[in-house]
Design a protein around this motif. Sequence first.
Motif, PDB file in Angstrom:
ATOM      1  N   PRO A  58      57.654  -1.009  42.789  1.00 24.92           N
ATOM      2  CA  PRO A  58      57.232  -1.068  41.384  1.00 24.92           C
ATOM      3  C   PRO A  58      56.163  -2.126  41.182  1.00 24.92           C
ATOM      4  CG  PRO A  58      59.386  -2.091  41.661  1.00 24.92           C
ATOM      5  CD  PRO A  58      59.046  -1.469  42.981  1.00 24.92           C
ATOM      6  N   ALA A  59      55.138  -1.770  40.401  1.00 18.23           N
ATOM      7  CA  ALA A  59      54.016  -2.699  40.240  1.00 18.23           C
ATOM      8  C   ALA A  59      53.215  -2.361  39.001  1.00 18.23           C
ATOM      9  CB  ALA A  59      53.105  -2.657  41.466  1.00 18.23           C
ATOM     10  N   VAL A  60      52.502  -3.365  38.514  1.00 19.59           N
ATOM     11  CA  VAL A  60      51.520  -3.206  37.447  1.00 19.59           C
ATOM     12  C   VAL A  60      50.142  -3.481  38.029  1.00 19.59           C
ATOM     13  CG1 VAL A  60      50.607  -4.252  35.323  1.00 19.59           C
ATOM     14  CG2 VAL A  60      53.043  -3.718  35.509  1.00 19.59           C
ATOM     15  N   ILE A  61      49.192  -2.612  37.731  1.00 13.60           N
ATOM     16  CA  ILE A  61      47.789  -2.853  38.043  1.00 13.60           C
ATOM     17  C   ILE A  61      47.091  -3.243  36.752  1.00 13.60           C
ATOM     18  CG2 ILE A  61      45.610  -1.809  38.787  1.00 13.60           C
ATOM     19  CD1 ILE A  61      47.226   0.022  40.612  1.00 13.60           C
ATOM     20  N   ALA A  62      46.376  -4.367  36.769  1.00 12.49           N
ATOM     21  CA  ALA A  62      45.705  -4.847  35.559  1.00 12.49           C
ATOM     22  C   ALA A  62      44.318  -5.351  35.898  1.00 12.49           C
ATOM     23  CB  ALA A  62      46.523  -5.961  34.905  1.00 12.49           C
ATOM     24  N   TYR A  63      43.313  -4.781  35.272  1.00 14.30           N
ATOM     25  CA  TYR A  63      41.934  -5.225  35.473  1.00 14.30           C
ATOM     26  C   TYR A  63      41.679  -6.464  34.631  1.00 14.30           C
ATOM     27  CZ  TYR A  63      41.300  -0.917  37.977  1.00 14.30           C
ATOM     28  OH  TYR A  63      41.428   0.094  38.909  1.00 14.30           O
ATOM     29  N   ALA A  64      41.062  -7.463  35.262  1.00 11.46           N
ATOM     30  CA  ALA A  64      41.028  -8.815  34.682  1.00 11.46           C
ATOM     31  C   ALA A  64      39.826  -9.036  33.774  1.00 11.46           C
ATOM     32  CB  ALA A  64      41.043  -9.860  35.801  1.00 11.46           C
ATOM     33  N   ASP A  65      39.583  -8.119  32.837  1.00 14.84           N
ATOM     34  CA  ASP A  65      38.511  -8.344  31.865  1.00 14.84           C
ATOM     35  C   ASP A  65      38.992  -8.078  30.446  1.00 14.84           C
ATOM     36  OD1 ASP A  65      38.818  -5.634  32.017  1.00 14.84           O
ATOM     37  OD2 ASP A  65      36.738  -5.175  32.457  1.00 14.84           O
ATOM     38  N   THR A  66      40.295  -8.163  30.255  1.00 16.51           N
ATOM     39  CA  THR A  66      40.856  -7.860  28.949  1.00 16.51           C
ATOM     40  C   THR A  66      42.084  -8.716  28.705  1.00 16.51           C
ATOM     41  OG1 THR A  66      41.581  -6.019  27.538  1.00 16.51           O
ATOM     42  CG2 THR A  66      42.393  -6.029  29.780  1.00 16.51           C
ATOM     43  N   ILE A  79      45.734  -8.959  26.127  1.00 18.12           N
ATOM     44  CA  ILE A  79      46.609  -8.110  25.329  1.00 18.12           C
ATOM     45  C   ILE A  79      47.640  -8.936  24.576  1.00 18.12           C
ATOM     46  CG2 ILE A  79      46.398  -6.139  26.890  1.00 18.12           C
ATOM     47  CD1 ILE A  79      49.300  -6.890  27.866  1.00 18.12           C
ATOM     48  N   ARG A  80      48.213  -8.322  23.568  1.00 17.89           N
ATOM     49  CA  ARG A  80      49.443  -8.793  22.932  1.00 17.89           C
ATOM     50  C   ARG A  80      50.334  -7.565  22.832  1.00 17.89           C
ATOM     51  NH1 ARG A  80      50.195 -14.257  22.074  1.00 17.89           N
ATOM     52  NH2 ARG A  80      51.159 -13.901  20.033  1.00 17.89           N
ATOM     53  N   ALA A  81      51.508  -7.635  23.416  1.00 17.46           N
ATOM     54  CA  ALA A  81      52.378  -6.463  23.456  1.00 17.46           C
ATOM     55  C   ALA A  81      53.836  -6.898  23.521  1.00 17.46           C
ATOM     56  CB  ALA A  81      52.037  -5.581  24.661  1.00 17.46           C
ATOM     57  N   ASP A  82      54.706  -6.016  23.063  1.00 13.86           N
ATOM     58  CA  ASP A  82      56.149  -6.259  23.121  1.00 13.86           C
ATOM     59  C   ASP A  82      56.850  -4.906  23.144  1.00 13.86           C
ATOM     60  OD1 ASP A  82      58.675  -7.261  23.073  1.00 13.86           O
ATOM     61  OD2 ASP A  82      58.655  -7.831  20.957  1.00 13.86           O
ATOM     62  N   PHE A  83      57.156  -4.406  24.344  1.00 17.90           N
ATOM     63  CA  PHE A  83      57.829  -3.122  24.456  1.00 17.90           C
ATOM     64  C   PHE A  83      58.583  -3.064  25.772  1.00 17.90           C
ATOM     65  CE2 PHE A  83      53.733  -2.527  26.465  1.00 17.90           C
ATOM     66  CZ  PHE A  83      54.047  -1.839  27.622  1.00 17.90           C
ATOM     67  N   ASN A  84      59.480  -2.096  25.885  1.00 20.35           N
ATOM     68  CA  ASN A  84      60.229  -1.875  27.115  1.00 20.35           C
ATOM     69  C   ASN A  84      59.603  -0.713  27.889  1.00 20.35           C
ATOM     70  OD1 ASN A  84      62.220  -3.868  26.583  1.00 20.35           O
ATOM     71  ND2 ASN A  84      63.237  -2.454  25.166  1.00 20.35           N
ATOM     72  N   LEU A  85      59.460  -0.874  29.189  1.00 24.07           N
ATOM     73  CA  LEU A  85      58.937   0.202  30.008  1.00 24.07           C
ATOM     74  C   LEU A  85      59.875   1.399  29.992  1.00 24.07           C
ATOM     75  CD1 LEU A  85      57.675  -1.777  33.114  1.00 24.07           C
ATOM     76  CD2 LEU A  85      56.255  -0.574  31.457  1.00 24.07           C
ATOM     77  N   LYS A  92      55.387 -11.757  30.895  1.00 26.46           N
ATOM     78  CA  LYS A  92      56.259 -11.940  29.732  1.00 26.46           C
ATOM     79  C   LYS A  92      56.740 -10.594  29.192  1.00 26.46           C
ATOM     80  CE  LYS A  92      54.797 -15.044  26.967  1.00 26.46           C
ATOM     81  NZ  LYS A  92      54.008 -15.753  25.921  1.00 26.46           N
ATOM     82  N   VAL A  93      55.827  -9.618  29.124  1.00 28.54           N
ATOM     83  CA  VAL A  93      56.183  -8.290  28.626  1.00 28.54           C
ATOM     84  C   VAL A  93      57.176  -7.604  29.563  1.00 28.54           C
ATOM     85  CG1 VAL A  93      55.295  -5.968  28.195  1.00 28.54           C
ATOM     86  CG2 VAL A  93      54.069  -7.956  27.306  1.00 28.54           C
ATOM     87  N   LEU A  94      56.943  -7.717  30.859  1.00 29.01           N
ATOM     88  CA  LEU A  94      57.817  -7.055  31.825  1.00 29.01           C
ATOM     89  C   LEU A  94      59.215  -7.635  31.815  1.00 29.01           C
ATOM     90  CD1 LEU A  94      55.372  -6.762  34.860  1.00 29.01           C
ATOM     91  CD2 LEU A  94      56.096  -4.928  33.323  1.00 29.01           C
ATOM     92  N   ASP A  95      59.307  -8.941  31.571  1.00 26.35           N
ATOM     93  CA  ASP A  95      60.596  -9.637  31.548  1.00 26.35           C
ATOM     94  C   ASP A  95      61.386  -9.361  32.832  1.00 26.35           C
ATOM     95  OD1 ASP A  95      62.520 -11.324  30.488  1.00 26.35           O
ATOM     96  OD2 ASP A  95      63.602  -9.698  29.481  1.00 26.35           O
TER      97      ASP A  95
END
Length: 338
Positions: free
Chosen positions: A106-114, A116-122, A43-46
């Motif tokens: 292009p990629a996001v690495i995300a460790y699956a123990d957290t 988030i709530r975020a709203d920003f442009n890369l 959702k954040v990446l859009d």
Amino acid sequence: MKIIVPMAGRGSRLRPHTLTVPKPLIPVAGKPIVHRLVSDIAKVLDQDIEEIAFILGDPAFFGQDVVDDLEKLAKELGAKCSIYRQLDPKGTGHAIMCAKESLSGPAVIAYADTLIRADFNLDKTADSVIWTKKVTNPEAYGVVKLNEREEITELIEKPKTFVSDQAVIGIYYFKDLGVLRNELQYVLDNNILNGGEYQINDGIKRMMQNGKIFKTGAVDEWMDCGNKNVTVETNSRMLGFLKTDGEQLIHNSALMENSRIVEPCFIGENVVLKNSNIGPNVSIGSNTVVENSSIKNSLIQNQSKIHNADLDNAMIGNHVIFNGNFDTINIGDYSVVE
């Protein structure tokens, strides 16, 4: 865009719940942790998600049911699902390299123990973005050091003197993940170890040394699921956010008899509530029966039976039978307390 999710750990701090269910698949506010994490990142990446690569542990624990669940998650997001295995826990960098075939573009690495709530442009001028959260006790975290251009120049683990209050939360964006792959290959080939393991930070530091630009992406909320108490707290916080978002949290099939719900609460499919007060901040999984009970600030999973309980700050697993006068409890799957 790709999303790479290392999730091979056993989640020992969240036992007994992770003795039977991998931590990323434990539901919080009615949805497994990894489902919420990946969906919120998308959702954040859009942007269209081309592939989601999951790095799992031993097939004896991360079995076909886990693979099926993750394939379904990827399909819901319109992405290809790739499954890799880290059979020997040799660190964060090693885990990522287990998915070597997917480490490009292009990629996001995300460790699956957290969560988030975020709203920003890369920041498109950066080679990489490291997501951070401002904290009041940076000495307890890994933090980023910034220069006058707000570029990350250093990663420092648990600094004894103040460096920054921006803590690294374990989510990273790379404009070309192949660059990190090459640097991590160097780390592995030259046996560069920290704490006896191969770490992602050593690959990132090599990228910085070679002139790659790193920026921060600040998240509004960062919620941990490391142990029972913080997972229950995260459940409460997430319920509040979902209620504000207008998400339906009480399933239409839930049955209530002489009971009251104090929102926010998640009440799953075919839940039965009899002579009970539920909430605030309670999640109850599908096919669970609660009778003659008062429950608040608690997390109860699927197909359990709760009777005569007065619970606060409790976490109860799947297929549990609980009948007793305890308030703060932590019970894993298939347990009986009568």
